[in-house]
Design an enzyme around this catalytic site. Structure first.
Site, mmCIF file in Angstrom:
data_model
loop_
_atom_site.group_PDB
_atom_site.id
_atom_site.type_symbol
_atom_site.label_atom_id
_atom_site.label_comp_id
_atom_site.label_asym_id
_atom_site.label_seq_id
_atom_site.Cartn_x
_atom_site.Cartn_y
_atom_site.Cartn_z
ATOM 1 N N GLY A 48 0.837 -1.197 0.000
ATOM 2 C CA GLY A 48 0.000 0.000 0.000
ATOM 3 C C GLY A 48 0.866 1.239 0.000
ATOM 4 N N ALA A 71 1.832 5.350 1.286
ATOM 5 C CA ALA A 71 2.109 6.002 2.559
ATOM 6 C C ALA A 71 0.796 6.246 3.299
ATOM 7 C CB ALA A 71 2.807 7.339 2.303
ATOM 8 N N HIS A 94 4.593 3.993 16.448
ATOM 9 C CA HIS A 94 4.296 2.582 16.154
ATOM 10 C C HIS A 94 4.550 1.706 17.381
ATOM 11 C CE1 HIS A 94 4.167 2.148 11.494
ATOM 12 N NE2 HIS A 94 3.592 3.253 11.872
#
Lengths: 177, 177, 177
Positions: C13, C15, C54
Protein backbone atom coordinates in the site's frame (compact mmCIF):
# COMPACT_ATOMS: atom_id res chain seq x y z
CA UNK A 1 -37.49 12.23 1.59
CA UNK A 2 -36.47 8.56 1.46
CA UNK A 3 -32.77 8.44 0.71
CA UNK A 4 -30.65 5.59 -0.48
CA UNK A 5 -28.85 3.76 2.30
CA UNK A 6 -25.50 4.92 0.85
CA UNK A 7 -25.32 7.82 3.17
CA UNK A 8 -21.60 8.55 2.97
CA UNK A 9 -19.43 7.60 0.02
CA UNK A 10 -15.69 8.13 -0.45
CA UNK A 11 -14.33 8.23 -4.01
CA UNK A 12 -10.53 7.91 -4.09
CA UNK A 13 -8.13 7.67 -7.03
CA UNK A 14 -5.21 9.25 -8.81
CA UNK A 15 -5.07 12.29 -11.08
CA UNK A 16 -7.34 12.00 -14.15
CA UNK A 17 -8.84 8.73 -12.91
CA UNK A 18 -12.44 9.87 -13.37
CA UNK A 19 -13.20 10.57 -9.70
CA UNK A 20 -15.35 13.69 -10.20
CA UNK A 21 -17.44 12.26 -13.03
CA UNK A 22 -18.11 9.07 -11.07
CA UNK A 23 -19.03 11.08 -7.96
CA UNK A 24 -21.40 13.30 -9.96
CA UNK A 25 -23.15 10.18 -11.28
CA UNK A 26 -23.63 8.87 -7.72
CA UNK A 27 -25.19 12.18 -6.62
CA UNK A 28 -27.44 12.45 -9.67
CA UNK A 29 -29.01 9.08 -8.79
CA UNK A 30 -30.71 10.94 -5.91
CA UNK A 31 -33.37 13.64 -6.38
CA UNK A 32 -32.19 17.24 -6.99
CA UNK A 33 -31.25 19.83 -5.78
CA UNK A 34 -27.63 18.72 -5.80
CA UNK A 35 -24.99 20.79 -4.06
CA UNK A 36 -21.45 20.91 -5.37
CA UNK A 37 -18.92 22.13 -2.80
CA UNK A 38 -15.83 23.24 -4.69
CA UNK A 39 -12.67 23.54 -2.61
CA UNK A 40 -10.38 24.57 -5.50
CA UNK A 41 -8.94 28.05 -5.41
CA UNK A 42 -8.12 29.51 -8.81
CA UNK A 43 -4.48 30.51 -8.21
CA UNK A 44 -3.51 30.34 -11.89
CA UNK A 45 -4.83 29.81 -15.44
CA UNK A 46 -4.26 26.04 -15.34
CA UNK A 47 -6.52 25.74 -12.29
CA UNK A 48 -9.08 28.22 -13.69
CA UNK A 49 -9.41 26.12 -16.85
CA UNK A 50 -9.88 22.95 -14.83
CA UNK A 51 -12.58 24.52 -12.65
CA UNK A 52 -14.43 25.89 -15.69
CA UNK A 53 -14.41 22.47 -17.36
CA UNK A 54 -15.93 20.77 -14.31
CA UNK A 55 -18.53 23.52 -13.94
CA UNK A 56 -19.64 23.33 -17.60
CA UNK A 57 -20.22 19.60 -17.29
CA UNK A 58 -22.80 19.95 -14.53
CA UNK A 59 -26.44 20.68 -15.40
CA UNK A 60 -28.60 23.51 -14.04
CA UNK A 61 -29.87 21.26 -11.25
CA UNK A 62 -26.58 21.75 -9.44
CA UNK A 63 -25.96 24.50 -6.87
CA UNK A 64 -22.23 25.30 -6.84
CA UNK A 65 -20.58 26.84 -3.80
CA UNK A 66 -16.92 27.76 -3.37
CA UNK A 67 -15.76 26.49 0.01
CA UNK A 68 -11.99 26.66 0.37
CA UNK A 69 -11.93 26.33 4.17
CA UNK A 70 -15.24 25.95 6.03
CA UNK A 71 -16.29 22.66 4.51
CA UNK A 72 -17.92 21.15 7.65
CA UNK A 73 -20.45 23.99 7.88
CA UNK A 74 -21.22 23.85 4.15
CA UNK A 75 -21.85 20.09 4.33
CA UNK A 76 -24.17 20.54 7.29
CA UNK A 77 -26.13 23.31 5.51
CA UNK A 78 -26.60 21.57 2.14
CA UNK A 79 -30.34 21.10 1.44
CA UNK A 80 -29.96 17.65 -0.17
CA UNK A 81 -27.33 15.40 -1.74
CA UNK A 82 -23.90 17.02 -1.54
CA UNK A 83 -20.65 16.42 -3.41
CA UNK A 84 -17.32 17.51 -1.88
CA UNK A 85 -14.75 17.99 -4.65
CA UNK A 86 -12.16 17.59 -3.36
CA UNK A 87 -10.67 16.73 0.02
CA UNK A 88 -7.13 17.08 -1.27
CA UNK A 89 -7.44 20.76 -2.18
CA UNK A 90 -9.32 21.45 1.05
CA UNK A 91 -6.42 19.94 2.99
CA UNK A 92 -3.97 22.04 0.98
CA UNK A 93 -5.98 25.17 1.83
CA UNK A 94 -6.05 24.24 5.52
CA UNK A 95 -2.30 23.65 5.65
CA UNK A 96 -1.54 26.91 3.81
CA UNK A 97 -3.86 28.74 6.24
CA UNK A 98 -2.08 27.01 9.17
CA UNK A 99 -5.42 25.66 10.38
CA UNK A 100 -5.79 22.68 12.72
CA UNK A 101 -5.97 19.78 10.28
CA UNK A 102 -6.94 17.06 12.78
CA UNK A 103 -9.74 19.12 14.31
CA UNK A 104 -11.05 20.09 10.87
CA UNK A 105 -11.15 16.41 9.88
CA UNK A 106 -13.17 15.56 13.00
CA UNK A 107 -15.57 18.42 12.27
CA UNK A 108 -16.03 17.17 8.70
CA UNK A 109 -16.83 13.66 9.90
CA UNK A 110 -19.39 15.04 12.36
CA UNK A 111 -20.94 17.19 9.62
CA UNK A 112 -21.26 14.18 7.29
CA UNK A 113 -22.96 12.16 10.02
CA UNK A 114 -25.44 14.97 10.65
CA UNK A 115 -26.06 16.04 7.05
CA UNK A 116 -29.70 15.89 5.94
CA UNK A 117 -28.87 14.09 2.69
CA UNK A 118 -26.22 11.74 1.34
CA UNK A 119 -22.63 12.98 1.09
CA UNK A 120 -20.10 11.95 -1.57
CA UNK A 121 -16.48 12.98 -0.94
CA UNK A 122 -13.75 12.94 -3.58
CA UNK A 123 -10.07 12.61 -2.61
CA UNK A 124 -6.83 12.19 -4.55
CA UNK A 125 -4.57 9.33 -3.58
CA UNK A 126 -1.06 10.85 -3.44
CA UNK A 127 0.91 8.31 -1.40
CA UNK A 128 1.88 5.74 -4.03
CA UNK A 129 4.97 7.38 -5.50
CA UNK A 130 8.54 7.75 -4.30
CA UNK A 131 8.84 9.56 -0.92
CA UNK A 132 8.91 13.30 -1.76
CA UNK A 133 12.11 15.25 -1.09
CA UNK A 134 10.49 18.15 0.68
CA UNK A 135 9.10 18.02 4.19
CA UNK A 136 5.91 19.97 3.42
CA UNK A 137 4.94 17.48 0.70
CA UNK A 138 5.54 14.61 3.13
CA UNK A 139 3.46 16.34 5.80
CA UNK A 140 0.65 16.90 3.30
CA UNK A 141 0.83 13.28 2.13
CA UNK A 142 0.58 12.04 5.71
CA UNK A 143 -2.36 14.33 6.50
CA UNK A 144 -4.20 13.19 3.35
CA UNK A 145 -3.64 9.53 4.18
CA UNK A 146 -4.87 9.96 7.75
CA UNK A 147 -7.96 11.91 6.65
CA UNK A 148 -8.84 9.27 4.03
CA UNK A 149 -8.47 6.49 6.62
CA UNK A 150 -10.74 8.25 9.11
CA UNK A 151 -13.38 8.95 6.47
CA UNK A 152 -13.14 5.45 4.99
CA UNK A 153 -13.71 3.91 8.43
CA UNK A 154 -17.01 5.82 8.71
CA UNK A 155 -18.11 5.68 5.07
CA UNK A 156 -20.82 3.30 3.93
CA UNK A 157 -19.19 2.86 0.54
CA UNK A 158 -15.60 3.39 -0.68
CA UNK A 159 -14.31 3.09 -4.25
CA UNK A 160 -10.84 3.40 -5.79
CA UNK A 161 -10.97 4.70 -9.35
CA UNK A 162 -8.72 3.24 -12.05
CA UNK A 163 -8.99 4.64 -15.59
CA UNK A 164 -12.54 5.88 -14.99
CA UNK A 165 -13.77 2.59 -13.52
CA UNK A 166 -14.58 2.07 -9.82
CA UNK A 167 -12.90 -0.74 -7.90
CA UNK A 168 -14.87 -1.58 -4.76
CA UNK A 169 -12.89 -1.03 -1.55
CA UNK A 170 -15.90 -1.15 0.79
CA UNK A 171 -19.12 -2.43 -0.80
CA UNK A 172 -22.27 -0.35 -0.48
CA UNK A 173 -24.73 -1.85 2.05
CA UNK A 174 -27.00 -4.33 0.34
CA UNK A 175 -24.83 -4.53 -2.78
CA UNK A 176 -24.07 -7.88 -4.33
CA UNK A 177 -20.48 -8.84 -3.51
CA UNK B 1 -9.96 -17.88 -37.04
CA UNK B 2 -12.17 -18.01 -33.94
CA UNK B 3 -10.77 -15.60 -31.43
CA UNK B 4 -11.45 -15.36 -27.75
CA UNK B 5 -14.12 -12.82 -26.91
CA UNK B 6 -11.51 -10.72 -25.08
CA UNK B 7 -10.93 -8.56 -28.04
CA UNK B 8 -9.37 -5.55 -26.34
CA UNK B 9 -7.57 -5.73 -23.01
CA UNK B 10 -5.96 -2.92 -21.02
CA UNK B 11 -3.20 -3.82 -18.55
CA UNK B 12 -2.44 -0.95 -16.15
CA UNK B 13 -0.08 -0.77 -13.18
CA UNK B 14 2.95 0.91 -11.69
CA UNK B 15 6.64 0.50 -12.48
CA UNK B 16 7.90 -3.09 -12.05
CA UNK B 17 4.39 -4.38 -11.35
CA UNK B 18 4.63 -7.20 -13.92
CA UNK B 19 2.49 -5.56 -16.63
CA UNK B 20 4.50 -6.76 -19.65
CA UNK B 21 4.85 -10.34 -18.48
CA UNK B 22 1.13 -10.57 -17.73
CA UNK B 23 0.27 -9.05 -21.12
CA UNK B 24 2.58 -11.49 -22.94
CA UNK B 25 0.80 -14.37 -21.19
CA UNK B 26 -2.59 -13.08 -22.36
CA UNK B 27 -1.37 -12.87 -25.98
CA UNK B 28 0.28 -16.30 -25.92
CA UNK B 29 -3.07 -17.87 -25.01
CA UNK B 30 -4.08 -17.13 -28.64
CA UNK B 31 -2.53 -18.81 -31.67
CA UNK B 32 0.71 -17.32 -33.09
CA UNK B 33 1.98 -15.28 -34.87
CA UNK B 34 2.10 -12.69 -32.10
CA UNK B 35 3.09 -9.11 -32.84
CA UNK B 36 4.92 -7.03 -30.27
CA UNK B 37 4.71 -3.29 -30.91
CA UNK B 38 7.51 -1.64 -28.95
CA UNK B 39 7.14 2.10 -28.40
CA UNK B 40 10.33 2.52 -26.34
CA UNK B 41 13.11 4.58 -27.86
CA UNK B 42 16.59 3.67 -26.68
CA UNK B 43 17.81 7.12 -25.56
CA UNK B 44 20.36 5.77 -23.09
CA UNK B 45 22.01 2.62 -21.72
CA UNK B 46 19.41 2.16 -18.97
CA UNK B 47 16.65 2.03 -21.58
CA UNK B 48 18.68 -0.15 -23.97
CA UNK B 49 19.20 -2.72 -21.19
CA UNK B 50 15.50 -2.74 -20.39
CA UNK B 51 14.51 -3.24 -24.03
CA UNK B 52 17.04 -6.06 -24.47
CA UNK B 53 15.72 -7.82 -21.36
CA UNK B 54 12.13 -7.73 -22.61
CA UNK B 55 13.20 -8.90 -26.07
CA UNK B 56 15.19 -11.88 -24.76
CA UNK B 57 12.21 -13.10 -22.78
CA UNK B 58 9.98 -13.47 -25.84
CA UNK B 59 10.15 -16.65 -27.92
CA UNK B 60 10.73 -16.90 -31.68
CA UNK B 61 6.96 -16.89 -32.31
CA UNK B 62 6.94 -13.16 -31.68
CA UNK B 63 7.33 -10.54 -34.42
CA UNK B 64 8.80 -7.39 -32.86
CA UNK B 65 8.30 -3.98 -34.46
CA UNK B 66 9.57 -0.63 -33.20
CA UNK B 67 6.73 1.86 -33.42
CA UNK B 68 7.54 5.07 -31.55
CA UNK B 69 4.81 7.18 -33.20
CA UNK B 70 2.48 5.53 -35.74
CA UNK B 71 0.91 3.03 -33.42
CA UNK B 72 -2.63 3.12 -34.90
CA UNK B 73 -1.40 1.97 -38.31
CA UNK B 74 0.77 -0.77 -36.81
CA UNK B 75 -2.15 -2.11 -34.75
CA UNK B 76 -4.39 -2.16 -37.83
CA UNK B 77 -1.72 -4.00 -39.89
CA UNK B 78 -0.86 -6.71 -37.33
CA UNK B 79 -1.64 -10.18 -38.76
CA UNK B 80 -2.94 -11.65 -35.48
CA UNK B 81 -2.83 -11.00 -31.73
CA UNK B 82 -0.99 -7.78 -30.97
CA UNK B 83 0.63 -6.41 -27.83
CA UNK B 84 1.23 -2.66 -27.42
CA UNK B 85 4.03 -2.08 -24.90
CA UNK B 86 3.54 0.60 -23.84
CA UNK B 87 1.06 3.46 -24.10
CA UNK B 88 3.04 5.61 -21.69
CA UNK B 89 6.17 5.77 -23.83
CA UNK B 90 4.06 6.27 -26.94
CA UNK B 91 2.43 9.29 -25.29
CA UNK B 92 5.85 10.61 -24.29
CA UNK B 93 7.02 10.28 -27.91
CA UNK B 94 3.88 12.07 -29.17
CA UNK B 95 4.30 14.96 -26.72
CA UNK B 96 8.02 15.33 -27.53
CA UNK B 97 7.13 15.32 -31.26
CA UNK B 98 4.42 17.93 -30.56
CA UNK B 99 1.85 15.64 -32.17
CA UNK B 100 -1.92 15.93 -31.56
CA UNK B 101 -2.39 13.68 -28.54
CA UNK B 102 -6.20 13.65 -28.52
CA UNK B 103 -6.44 12.81 -32.23
CA UNK B 104 -3.80 10.10 -31.92
CA UNK B 105 -5.78 8.55 -29.07
CA UNK B 106 -8.94 8.50 -31.17
CA UNK B 107 -7.02 6.91 -34.07
CA UNK B 108 -5.67 4.23 -31.73
CA UNK B 109 -9.15 3.38 -30.46
CA UNK B 110 -10.44 3.11 -34.03
CA UNK B 111 -7.48 0.88 -34.96
CA UNK B 112 -8.15 -1.43 -32.00
CA UNK B 113 -11.81 -1.74 -32.98
CA UNK B 114 -10.84 -2.64 -36.56
CA UNK B 115 -7.87 -4.91 -35.81
CA UNK B 116 -8.14 -8.44 -37.21
CA UNK B 117 -7.09 -10.06 -33.92
CA UNK B 118 -7.18 -9.31 -30.22
CA UNK B 119 -5.26 -6.31 -28.88
CA UNK B 120 -3.60 -6.07 -25.47
CA UNK B 121 -2.41 -2.61 -24.42
CA UNK B 122 -0.01 -1.95 -21.55
CA UNK B 123 0.02 1.41 -19.74
CA UNK B 124 1.81 2.78 -16.67
CA UNK B 125 -0.29 4.40 -13.99
CA UNK B 126 1.56 7.61 -13.08
CA UNK B 127 -1.10 9.67 -11.31
CA UNK B 128 -0.94 8.32 -7.75
CA UNK B 129 1.96 10.34 -6.37
CA UNK B 130 2.32 13.93 -5.19
CA UNK B 131 1.43 16.52 -7.88
CA UNK B 132 4.64 17.03 -9.90
CA UNK B 133 6.38 20.41 -9.71
CA UNK B 134 6.88 20.85 -13.42
CA UNK B 135 4.12 21.69 -15.87
CA UNK B 136 5.23 19.23 -18.57
CA UNK B 137 5.02 16.31 -16.12
CA UNK B 138 1.52 17.44 -15.09
CA UNK B 139 0.47 17.73 -18.74
CA UNK B 140 1.83 14.25 -19.45
CA UNK B 141 0.08 12.84 -16.37
CA UNK B 142 -3.23 14.35 -17.47
CA UNK B 143 -2.84 13.05 -21.03
CA UNK B 144 -2.03 9.54 -19.76
CA UNK B 145 -5.03 9.53 -17.44
CA UNK B 146 -7.39 10.67 -20.20
CA UNK B 147 -6.05 8.11 -22.68
CA UNK B 148 -6.41 5.31 -20.14
CA UNK B 149 -9.99 6.35 -19.38
CA UNK B 150 -10.96 6.39 -23.05
CA UNK B 151 -9.37 3.00 -23.70
CA UNK B 152 -10.82 1.48 -20.52
CA UNK B 153 -14.33 2.58 -21.53
CA UNK B 154 -13.95 0.63 -24.81
CA UNK B 155 -11.93 -2.33 -23.51
CA UNK B 156 -13.56 -5.70 -22.89
CA UNK B 157 -11.22 -6.42 -20.00
CA UNK B 158 -9.15 -4.15 -17.74
CA UNK B 159 -6.68 -5.21 -15.04
CA UNK B 160 -4.60 -3.28 -12.52
CA UNK B 161 -1.34 -5.07 -11.68
CA UNK B 162 -0.05 -5.17 -8.10
CA UNK B 163 3.23 -7.03 -7.42
CA UNK B 164 2.83 -9.19 -10.53
CA UNK B 165 -0.78 -10.14 -9.78
CA UNK B 166 -3.79 -8.82 -11.74
CA UNK B 167 -6.64 -7.12 -9.89
CA UNK B 168 -9.79 -7.11 -12.00
CA UNK B 169 -11.04 -3.61 -12.85
CA UNK B 170 -13.40 -4.70 -15.64
CA UNK B 171 -14.06 -8.45 -15.80
CA UNK B 172 -13.58 -10.24 -19.12
CA UNK B 173 -16.94 -11.13 -20.75
CA UNK B 174 -18.13 -14.50 -19.55
CA UNK B 175 -15.65 -14.60 -16.66
CA UNK B 176 -16.83 -15.72 -13.24
CA UNK B 177 -17.13 -12.69 -10.98
CA UNK C 1 1.17 -25.31 17.58
CA UNK C 2 -1.55 -25.43 14.93
CA UNK C 3 -1.15 -22.34 12.83
CA UNK C 4 -3.57 -20.77 10.43
CA UNK C 5 -2.97 -21.77 6.83
CA UNK C 6 -2.04 -18.14 6.02
CA UNK C 7 1.60 -18.83 6.42
CA UNK C 8 2.98 -15.90 4.44
CA UNK C 9 1.11 -12.66 3.91
CA UNK C 10 2.20 -9.58 1.97
CA UNK C 11 0.60 -6.24 2.91
CA UNK C 12 1.24 -3.58 0.25
CA UNK C 13 0.00 0.00 0.00
CA UNK C 14 0.96 3.65 -0.16
CA UNK C 15 2.11 6.00 2.56
CA UNK C 16 -0.39 6.34 5.44
CA UNK C 17 -2.66 3.65 3.98
CA UNK C 18 -2.92 1.68 7.24
CA UNK C 19 -0.49 -1.12 6.31
CA UNK C 20 1.15 -1.53 9.74
CA UNK C 21 -2.08 -1.49 11.72
CA UNK C 22 -3.66 -4.05 9.39
CA UNK C 23 -0.55 -6.26 9.60
CA UNK C 24 -0.51 -6.06 13.41
CA UNK C 25 -4.14 -7.21 13.45
CA UNK C 26 -3.29 -10.22 11.26
CA UNK C 27 -0.45 -11.23 13.61
CA UNK C 28 -2.53 -10.75 16.77
CA UNK C 29 -5.06 -13.27 15.47
CA UNK C 30 -2.41 -15.91 16.21
CA UNK C 31 -1.18 -16.83 19.71
CA UNK C 32 1.62 -14.69 21.25
CA UNK C 33 4.56 -14.18 21.50
CA UNK C 34 4.58 -11.87 18.49
CA UNK C 35 7.84 -10.63 17.05
CA UNK C 36 8.07 -7.22 15.42
CA UNK C 37 11.10 -6.81 13.16
CA UNK C 38 11.67 -3.09 12.68
CA UNK C 39 13.86 -2.15 9.73
CA UNK C 40 13.59 1.63 10.22
CA UNK C 41 16.75 3.48 11.19
CA UNK C 42 16.18 6.66 13.17
CA UNK C 43 18.20 9.10 11.03
CA UNK C 44 16.25 12.17 12.14
CA UNK C 45 13.51 13.45 14.47
CA UNK C 46 10.73 12.85 11.94
CA UNK C 47 11.68 9.17 11.75
CA UNK C 48 12.21 8.87 15.51
CA UNK C 49 8.69 10.22 16.14
CA UNK C 50 7.21 7.75 13.65
CA UNK C 51 9.01 4.79 15.22
CA UNK C 52 7.94 5.84 18.74
CA UNK C 53 4.30 6.10 17.62
CA UNK C 54 4.30 2.58 16.15
CA UNK C 55 6.02 1.19 19.25
CA UNK C 56 3.53 2.77 21.68
CA UNK C 57 0.61 1.22 19.82
CA UNK C 58 1.80 -2.36 20.35
CA UNK C 59 0.99 -4.20 23.59
CA UNK C 60 3.45 -5.91 25.91
CA UNK C 61 2.93 -9.21 24.10
CA UNK C 62 5.16 -7.95 21.31
CA UNK C 63 8.92 -8.53 21.16
CA UNK C 64 10.49 -5.70 19.14
CA UNK C 65 13.84 -6.15 17.38
CA UNK C 66 15.71 -3.59 15.29
CA UNK C 67 16.90 -5.34 12.14
CA UNK C 68 18.15 -2.86 9.57
CA UNK C 69 20.08 -5.41 7.45
CA UNK C 70 20.00 -9.07 8.50
CA UNK C 71 16.30 -9.65 8.11
CA UNK C 72 16.48 -13.25 6.78
CA UNK C 73 18.22 -14.49 9.92
CA UNK C 74 15.82 -12.61 12.22
CA UNK C 75 12.80 -14.10 10.43
CA UNK C 76 14.24 -17.60 10.75
CA UNK C 77 14.93 -17.13 14.47
CA UNK C 78 11.54 -15.67 15.49
CA UNK C 79 9.84 -17.97 18.04
CA UNK C 80 6.30 -17.48 16.64
CA UNK C 81 4.31 -15.14 14.40
CA UNK C 82 6.56 -12.45 12.94
CA UNK C 83 5.84 -9.07 11.39
CA UNK C 84 8.37 -7.45 9.05
CA UNK C 85 7.84 -3.67 8.99
CA UNK C 86 8.90 -2.80 6.42
CA UNK C 87 10.48 -4.18 3.26
CA UNK C 88 10.91 -0.73 1.77
CA UNK C 89 13.20 0.57 4.50
CA UNK C 90 15.11 -2.71 4.52
CA UNK C 91 15.74 -2.32 0.79
CA UNK C 92 16.86 1.27 1.36
CA UNK C 93 19.29 0.08 4.03
CA UNK C 94 20.63 -2.65 1.70
CA UNK C 95 21.17 -0.22 -1.17
CA UNK C 96 22.87 2.34 1.08
CA UNK C 97 25.12 -0.44 2.43
CA UNK C 98 25.85 -1.54 -1.16
CA UNK C 99 24.65 -5.05 -0.31
CA UNK C 100 23.54 -7.61 -2.92
CA UNK C 101 19.83 -6.86 -3.22
CA UNK C 102 18.85 -9.87 -5.34
CA UNK C 103 20.66 -12.34 -3.08
CA UNK C 104 19.15 -10.76 0.03
CA UNK C 105 15.68 -11.11 -1.48
CA UNK C 106 16.27 -14.79 -2.18
CA UNK C 107 17.52 -15.31 1.38
CA UNK C 108 14.41 -13.60 2.76
CA UNK C 109 12.11 -15.84 0.71
CA UNK C 110 13.96 -18.93 1.95
CA UNK C 111 13.72 -17.68 5.55
CA UNK C 112 9.97 -17.11 5.23
CA UNK C 113 9.48 -20.63 3.86
CA UNK C 114 11.45 -22.10 6.76
CA UNK C 115 10.09 -19.91 9.58
CA UNK C 116 8.43 -21.77 12.45
CA UNK C 117 5.38 -19.49 12.48
CA UNK C 118 3.44 -17.31 10.09
CA UNK C 119 5.17 -14.29 8.52
CA UNK C 120 3.48 -11.01 7.60
CA UNK C 121 5.53 -8.60 5.46
CA UNK C 122 4.70 -4.94 4.96
CA UNK C 123 5.88 -3.06 1.87
CA UNK C 124 5.28 0.41 0.45
CA UNK C 125 4.14 0.68 -3.14
CA UNK C 126 6.28 3.45 -4.66
CA UNK C 127 5.91 2.87 -8.41
CA UNK C 128 2.64 4.66 -9.20
CA UNK C 129 3.87 8.22 -9.59
CA UNK C 130 5.72 10.06 -12.33
CA UNK C 131 9.12 8.48 -13.21
CA UNK C 132 11.62 10.01 -10.72
CA UNK C 133 14.32 12.32 -12.09
CA UNK C 134 17.20 10.76 -10.23
CA UNK C 135 18.73 7.41 -11.12
CA UNK C 136 19.03 6.15 -7.53
CA UNK C 137 15.31 6.63 -6.94
CA UNK C 138 14.58 4.73 -10.19
CA UNK C 139 16.93 1.93 -9.15
CA UNK C 140 15.26 1.74 -5.72
CA UNK C 141 11.81 1.71 -7.31
CA UNK C 142 12.79 -1.13 -9.63
CA UNK C 143 14.30 -3.15 -6.78
CA UNK C 144 11.17 -2.67 -4.63
CA UNK C 145 8.89 -3.75 -7.50
CA UNK C 146 10.94 -6.86 -8.21
CA UNK C 147 11.10 -7.85 -4.52
CA UNK C 148 7.33 -7.40 -4.13
CA UNK C 149 6.70 -9.53 -7.23
CA UNK C 150 8.91 -12.35 -5.97
CA UNK C 151 7.32 -12.31 -2.52
CA UNK C 152 3.78 -12.04 -3.92
CA UNK C 153 4.38 -15.11 -6.11
CA UNK C 154 5.24 -17.14 -2.98
CA UNK C 155 2.78 -15.55 -0.55
CA UNK C 156 -0.43 -17.31 0.47
CA UNK C 157 -2.26 -14.02 0.82
CA UNK C 158 -1.64 -10.55 -0.65
CA UNK C 159 -3.57 -7.35 0.10
CA UNK C 160 -3.33 -3.81 -1.25
CA UNK C 161 -4.34 -1.22 1.36
CA UNK C 162 -6.47 1.79 0.38
CA UNK C 163 -7.41 4.28 3.11
CA UNK C 164 -6.99 1.68 5.85
CA UNK C 165 -9.06 -0.97 4.07
CA UNK C 166 -7.58 -4.12 2.48
CA UNK C 167 -8.30 -4.89 -1.16
CA UNK C 168 -7.67 -8.57 -1.90
CA UNK C 169 -4.95 -9.15 -4.50
CA UNK C 170 -4.47 -12.87 -3.73
CA UNK C 171 -7.17 -14.41 -1.53
CA UNK C 172 -6.15 -16.33 1.57
CA UNK C 173 -6.50 -20.11 1.07
CA UNK C 174 -9.99 -21.24 2.00
CA UNK C 175 -11.36 -17.68 2.00
CA UNK C 176 -14.70 -16.95 0.39
CA UNK C 177 -14.11 -15.19 -2.92
Amino acid sequence: MALSPHHMTLVLGGARSGKSLHAEGLIEAWPAPWTYLATAQAWDDEMRARIALHRERRSGDWITRDVPIDLPRAVAEAPGPVLVDCLTLWLTNLILAEAEVEAAGAALIAACAGAPGPVVLVGSEVGLGIVPDNALARRFRDAAGRLHQRLAARADHVVFMVAGLPMIVKPAPGANP
